[in-house]
Design an enzyme around this catalytic site. Structure first.
Site, PDB file in Angstrom:
ATOM      1  N   CYS A   8       0.865  -1.184   0.000  1.00  7.22           N
ATOM      2  CA  CYS A   8       0.000   0.000   0.000  1.00  7.22           C
ATOM      3  C   CYS A   8       0.904   1.238   0.000  1.00  7.22           C
ATOM      4  O   CYS A   8       2.066   1.155  -0.397  1.00  7.22           O
ATOM      5  CB  CYS A   8      -1.000  -0.023   1.158  1.00  7.22           C
ATOM      6  N   ASN A  11       2.223   1.394   4.383  1.00  7.97           N
ATOM      7  CA  ASN A  11       2.506   0.110   5.053  1.00  7.97           C
ATOM      8  C   ASN A  11       2.192   0.145   6.546  1.00  7.97           C
ATOM      9  O   ASN A  11       2.858  -0.515   7.360  1.00  7.97           O
ATOM     10  CB  ASN A  11       3.958  -0.344   4.805  1.00  7.97           C
ATOM     11  N   CYS A  13      -1.579   0.714   7.423  1.00 13.77           N
ATOM     12  CA  CYS A  13      -3.020   0.412   7.537  1.00 13.77           C
ATOM     13  C   CYS A  13      -3.436  -0.826   6.744  1.00 13.77           C
ATOM     14  O   CYS A  13      -3.765  -1.863   7.316  1.00 13.77           O
ATOM     15  CB  CYS A  13      -3.859   1.609   7.079  1.00 13.77           C
ATOM     16  N   ARG A  14      -3.441  -0.724   5.414  1.00 17.37           N
ATOM     17  CA  ARG A  14      -4.053  -1.784   4.597  1.00 17.37           C
ATOM     18  C   ARG A  14      -3.145  -2.979   4.348  1.00 17.37           C
ATOM     19  O   ARG A  14      -3.574  -4.128   4.520  1.00 17.37           O
ATOM     20  CB  ARG A  14      -4.508  -1.200   3.247  1.00 17.37           C
ATOM     21  N   SER A  15      -1.907  -2.748   3.895  1.00 21.63           N
ATOM     22  CA  SER A  15      -1.084  -3.919   3.540  1.00 21.63           C
ATOM     23  C   SER A  15      -0.665  -4.746   4.759  1.00 21.63           C
ATOM     24  O   SER A  15      -0.623  -5.979   4.652  1.00 21.63           O
ATOM     25  CB  SER A  15       0.111  -3.544   2.649  1.00 21.63           C
ATOM     26  N   ASP A 122      -8.943   3.267   2.045  1.00 24.48           N
ATOM     27  CA  ASP A 122      -7.850   3.499   2.991  1.00 24.48           C
ATOM     28  C   ASP A 122      -8.394   4.032   4.310  1.00 24.48           C
ATOM     29  O   ASP A 122      -8.835   5.191   4.388  1.00 24.48           O
ATOM     30  CB  ASP A 122      -6.866   4.501   2.385  1.00 24.48           C
TER      31      ASP A 122
END
Ligand code: 4NP
Length: 156
Positions: A8, A11, A13-15, A122
């Protein structure tokens, strides 16, 4: 060993959420020795930091730990070292292609594997970690199915 890298922007939150959820799924299916999982950000803002408090809290709700996870930036060597470079949104795909100077089928948008066919929202901006978690779970299921399809002898 099959290697999967979730990517993301920051690195945090999402990934890392996708990394932790996918690793748990891989472990549950007894594939931990066959599939390696990591994550990275295209930006360097948060290098060395643990996942966002919201990502930590959401994963904890589902019994998934983020202990020991820290943000890192995407490296040029990642293109050769991973089999799947899984981007959380379309801008991540563009950033990855520019940073690595590659376009390749192994770089793709996560939710294009699913019926959702969209960016992972996000939560750094939306604040909605549940929405992101639910989509990440769907994406992880679809990714595992793709890997099994691409590597039919993985379970043998
Ligand atoms: P992520 O979210 O890419 O899912 O980790 C973000 C984290 C940090 C920032 C942007 C997005 N930031 O601008 O610091």
């Amino acid at each position: 060993m099959i290697r999967v890298l979730f990517i993301c922007l920051g690195n945090i939150c999402r990934s890392p959420m996708a990394e932790a959820v996918f690793r748990e799924e891989v472990r549950k299916r007894g594939l931990a020795k066959k599939i390696d999982v990591d994550s990275a950000g295209t930006a360097s803002y948060h290098v060395g930091e643990p996942p966002h408090k919201g990502t930590q809290a959401k994963l904890r709700e589902y019994g998934i730990t983020t202990d020991g996870m820290t943000a890192r930036q995407l490296w040029a060597s990642d293109f050769d070292n991973f089999d799947y470079l899984v981007a959380m949104d379309a801008s991540n795909v563009t950033n990855i292609e520019q940073a690595l100077r590659k376009t390749d089928a192994k770089i793709f948008r996560f939710l294009d594997l699913t019926v959702h066919q969209k960016d992972v929202p996000d939560p750094y901006y939306t604040g909605d970690f549940q929405e992101t978690y639910d989509l990440v779970v769907d994406g992880c299921e679809a990714l595992l199915a793709k890997i099994m399809h691409d590597h039919p002898h993985l379970l043998a």
